[in-house]
Motif scaffolding. Structure first.
Motif, short mmCIF file in Angstrom:
data_model
loop_
_atom_site.label_atom_id
_atom_site.label_comp_id
_atom_site.label_asym_id
_atom_site.label_seq_id
_atom_site.Cartn_x
_atom_site.Cartn_y
_atom_site.Cartn_z
N ARG A 110 -18.50 -4.61 -5.08
CA ARG A 110 -17.08 -4.49 -5.43
C ARG A 110 -16.96 -3.71 -6.73
NH1 ARG A 110 -13.40 -9.69 -5.16
NH2 ARG A 110 -14.15 -10.17 -7.23
N TRP A 111 -16.39 -2.52 -6.62
CA TRP A 111 -16.25 -1.64 -7.76
C TRP A 111 -14.77 -1.36 -8.01
CZ3 TRP A 111 -19.60 -0.52 -3.61
CH2 TRP A 111 -20.97 -0.71 -3.89
N ARG A 112 -14.50 -0.86 -9.23
CA ARG A 112 -13.10 -0.52 -9.54
C ARG A 112 -12.78 0.90 -9.08
NH1 ARG A 112 -12.56 -3.74 -15.32
NH2 ARG A 112 -12.23 -5.75 -14.32
N GLU A 151 -15.54 4.65 -2.88
CA GLU A 151 -15.24 5.68 -1.88
C GLU A 151 -14.87 5.03 -0.55
OE1 GLU A 151 -15.79 8.98 -2.77
OE2 GLU A 151 -15.73 10.00 -0.82
N GLN A 152 -13.76 5.46 0.02
CA GLN A 152 -13.39 4.99 1.36
C GLN A 152 -13.37 6.15 2.33
OE1 GLN A 152 -9.57 3.07 1.78
NE2 GLN A 152 -10.38 1.04 1.34
N PHE A 153 -13.73 5.87 3.56
CA PHE A 153 -13.54 6.82 4.66
C PHE A 153 -12.47 6.20 5.54
CE2 PHE A 153 -14.19 9.10 8.51
CZ PHE A 153 -14.80 10.29 8.17
N VAL A 163 -9.44 6.19 8.51
CA VAL A 163 -9.08 6.77 9.81
C VAL A 163 -7.72 6.22 10.21
CG1 VAL A 163 -9.82 7.04 12.20
CG2 VAL A 163 -11.53 6.62 10.42
N GLU A 164 -6.80 7.08 10.62
CA GLU A 164 -5.49 6.60 11.07
C GLU A 164 -5.10 7.28 12.37
OE1 GLU A 164 -4.25 4.17 9.42
OE2 GLU A 164 -5.03 4.40 7.39
N ASN A 165 -4.44 6.52 13.22
CA ASN A 165 -3.82 7.07 14.41
C ASN A 165 -2.34 6.68 14.34
OD1 ASN A 165 -3.10 7.97 16.90
ND2 ASN A 165 -4.69 6.90 18.04
N ALA A 172 -17.37 -7.42 3.90
CA ALA A 172 -16.71 -6.50 4.84
C ALA A 172 -17.01 -5.06 4.47
CB ALA A 172 -15.21 -6.73 4.81
N PHE A 173 -17.53 -4.30 5.42
CA PHE A 173 -17.76 -2.88 5.14
C PHE A 173 -16.76 -1.99 5.86
CE2 PHE A 173 -19.95 -1.84 9.11
CZ PHE A 173 -20.45 -3.08 9.51
N CYS A 174 -15.92 -2.59 6.67
CA CYS A 174 -14.86 -1.83 7.33
C CYS A 174 -13.75 -2.81 7.69
CB CYS A 174 -15.40 -1.16 8.58
SG CYS A 174 -14.14 -0.36 9.60
N GLY A 225 -5.21 1.82 12.25
CA GLY A 225 -6.18 2.52 11.42
C GLY A 225 -7.21 1.58 10.84
N ALA A 226 -8.14 2.16 10.12
CA ALA A 226 -9.21 1.37 9.50
C ALA A 226 -9.82 2.17 8.36
CB ALA A 226 -10.30 1.06 10.53
N ALA A 227 -10.46 1.47 7.44
CA ALA A 227 -11.17 2.16 6.36
C ALA A 227 -12.57 1.57 6.21
CB ALA A 227 -10.40 2.05 5.05
N ILE A 228 -13.52 2.47 5.98
CA ILE A 228 -14.92 2.07 5.80
C ILE A 228 -15.25 2.22 4.32
CG2 ILE A 228 -17.31 2.68 6.40
CD1 ILE A 228 -16.00 4.01 8.97
N GLY A 229 -15.88 1.22 3.73
CA GLY A 229 -16.33 1.31 2.35
C GLY A 229 -17.69 2.02 2.34
N ILE A 230 -17.70 3.25 1.83
CA ILE A 230 -18.94 4.05 1.88
C ILE A 230 -20.03 3.39 1.03
CG2 ILE A 230 -19.96 6.29 1.25
CD1 ILE A 230 -18.17 6.39 3.72
P1 HAM Z 1 -9.41 -2.85 2.86
O1 HAM Z 1 -9.97 -3.97 3.67
O2 HAM Z 1 -8.68 -3.21 1.63
O3 HAM Z 1 -8.47 -2.02 3.85
O4 HAM Z 1 -10.56 -1.85 2.49
C1 HAM Z 1 -11.39 -1.28 3.49
C2 HAM Z 1 -12.83 -1.31 3.05
O5 HAM Z 1 -12.96 -0.68 1.77
C3 HAM Z 1 -13.39 -2.72 2.83
O6 HAM Z 1 -13.84 -3.27 4.05
C4 HAM Z 1 -14.56 -2.41 1.89
O7 HAM Z 1 -15.67 -1.96 2.63
C5 HAM Z 1 -14.02 -1.28 1.06
N1 HAM Z 1 -13.55 -1.79 -0.25
C6 HAM Z 1 -12.37 -2.38 -0.53
N2 HAM Z 1 -12.31 -2.72 -1.84
C7 HAM Z 1 -13.48 -2.35 -2.39
C8 HAM Z 1 -14.04 -2.42 -3.72
N3 HAM Z 1 -13.35 -2.91 -4.75
N4 HAM Z 1 -15.31 -1.94 -3.91
C9 HAM Z 1 -16.00 -1.41 -2.89
N5 HAM Z 1 -15.53 -1.30 -1.63
C10 HAM Z 1 -14.29 -1.76 -1.38
C11 HAM Z 1 -7.75 -0.94 3.48
O8 HAM Z 1 -7.87 -0.35 2.44
C12 HAM Z 1 -6.81 -0.48 4.57
N6 HAM Z 1 -6.07 0.67 4.04
C13 HAM Z 1 -7.58 -0.13 5.82
C14 HAM Z 1 -6.68 0.38 6.90
C15 HAM Z 1 -6.54 1.65 7.31
N7 HAM Z 1 -5.85 -0.36 7.63
C16 HAM Z 1 -5.21 0.42 8.47
N8 HAM Z 1 -5.60 1.66 8.25
#
Ligand code: HAM
Length: 414
Positions: free
Chosen positions: A117-119, A122-124, A126-128, A277-279, A300-305
């Motif tokens: 958990r960082w401040r 990087e996120q990857f 994806v949205e539809n 959670a990594f996505c 949509g979804a986001a992956i934590g790189i």
């Molecule tokens: P989220 O669950 O807040 O969703 O973040 C998605 C992923 O970003 C998390 O599963 C994690 O891998 C990574 N992540 C979140 N916060 C941190 C952090 N502080 N440090 C490192 N990694 C982190 C969203 O952001 C939504 N926008 C996803 C989404 C897209 N929903 C619909 N479309």
């Protein structure tokens, strides 16, 4: 020396080969599925997230990096990419979907730093956007599952699913949940007591053991689904089974962002510890908070790189990151350095990884540096060789060396 470290919760990455490879592989996978790459700014208006993500969420309520405004408008560093992507869709002039896009880049959340958990992270994403049918949900979840299982070869992750229903189903559930929590008010923690009124669903996220025990008995949203939502929820599960996607249903999975309705999901790995959670993602519609006239159902979804990289490192599943062999040119005098650069240019044009040592030092020091740089071969240009248009090629592993004509250097290396 004044030593200034990185800001707490941020990190210097001195070797980004793994992160880059992950992004390249994800990009190739998404392009293959006809998603298009976009890029949105890192700076956004605070209003965008206040409206779309929700004031009561931790992400907006507590974790925003606000920027000192020079004009009236409050700005911030983006904490996520769903709201900006949706904003881009509305501004793009694209009238209808499905608008299948992806983007990656740094996000900022003022969270308590810990492993994974960082401040700044990087996120990857994806949205539809404007994709009504439930089969879009099925397609996205199975696309993600395939990339984790087949491309990154992850074996021990869990896909958790839940269904958050429609606004009216959530309203009925909320009333029942508030009633249940009110009856337990003395037993739940202070945070839950506050959340109970502001955003009671988030109580399911509470990590306090006694709260978790109490919430085991709480009414679940799944019990409030109408026949229509039930049918979609069942269709989703059956289709995922058909597509060979393993999942578990977690009726308490609520996610930390307010915009979800319908399916929500998280890919979790035991290799990560508490931040597992990594996505994460789900179905959402930002039409109401942005006061649009018609709904724009999206998924949509986001992956934590960083988290995905951690899993690959810790489970020994890193893809092959070896670099091509390094050819290091050693000019023996100052006058020969430009010749060295010219020869390097020829090798680089032929896609050979090449560098030139440009600092004056003895041959033995140069060879030590070559060892440190793990050069496969050194190409030594002495005065005598230069006079005869020749160069010495020395294999750093075997020590074998040969003299070749500069004009034939490329053939000698291939
Ligand atoms: P989220 O669950 O807040 O969703 O973040 C998605 C992923 O970003 C998390 O599963 C994690 O891998 C990574 N992540 C979140 N916060 C941190 C952090 N502080 N440090 C490192 N990694 C982190 C969203 O952001 C939504 N926008 C996803 C989404 C897209 N929903 C619909 N479309």
């Amino acid at each position: 020396m004044v030593k200034i470290g990185p800001v707490r919760g941020t990190q210097d990455l001195l070797d980004v080969r793994l992160e880059k490879k992950i992004i390249d592989q994800l990009t190739a996978h998404l392009l293959l599925h006809n998603f298009q790459q976009i890029q949105t700014p890192i700076i956004e208006t605070l209003e965008l997230f206040l409206r779309c993500v929700g004031q009561e969420t931790d992400v907006v309520g507590k974790e925003m990096f606000l920027l000192e405004p020079r004009d009236e408008e409050k700005l911030c560093l983006r904490p996520e990419l769903t709201a900006p992507t949706f904003r881009a869709f509305l501004n793009s002039g694209v009238q209808s979907g499905p608008w299948k896009v992806f983007a990656h880049g740094p996000m900022f959340r003022y969270e308590r730093p810990q492993k994974g958990r960082w401040r700044q992270f990087e996120q990857f994403n994806v949205e539809n956007i404007d994709a009504q049918d439930i089969t879009h949900d099925i397609a996205l979840i199975s696309l993600l599952d395939r990339v984790f299982r087949q491309i990154f070869k992850l074996q021990t992750y869990i896909l958790q699913l839940n269904f958050l229903g429609t606004a009216s189903e959530r309203q009925l559930h909320r009333a029942a949940l508030v009633e249940f929590l009110s009856a337990q008010q003395q037993q739940i923690c202070h945070t839950c007591q506050v959340r109970m009124h502001a955003n009671p669903l988030r109580c399911f996220d509470c990590k306090v053991e006694s709260c978790q025990q109490i919430l085991e008995q709480a009414p679940l949203l799944l019990q409030f689904l109408t026949a229509d939502s039930q049918a979609q929820w069942q269709q989703l599960q059956q289709a995922l089974q058909l597509l060979d996607v393993n999942f578990v249903i977690n009726p308490r999975l609520v996610r930390g962002l307010d915009y979800y309705n319908g399916v929500v999901f998280e890919f979790q790995s035991m290799a990560l510890g508490a931040q597992n959670a990594f996505c994460g993602g789900g179905r959402y519609d930002l039409a109401i908070p942005l006061e649009l006239r018609k709904p724009v159902p999206s998924i949509g979804a986001a992956i934590g790189i960083g988290r995905l990289a951690l899993i690959l490192r810790e489970t020994g599943l890193q893809p092959d990151l070896t670099l091509p062999p390094l050819y290091l040119i050693l000019p023996m005098t100052a006058e020969l350095k430009i010749l060295g650069l010219m020869l390097a240019r020829q090798l680089q044009a032929a896609e050979l990884r090449t560098d030139v040592l440009l600092d004056d030092c003895s041959l033995s020091n140069m060879l030590k540096k070559a060892n440190r740089l793990q050069a496969a071969k050194v190409l030594i240009i002495g005065e005598q060789e230069a006079a005869q248009n020749q160069i010495i090629v020395k294999d750093m592993l075997t020590g074998a060396q040969q003299v070749v004509l500069q004009a034939e250097l490329l053939q000698a290396l291939q």
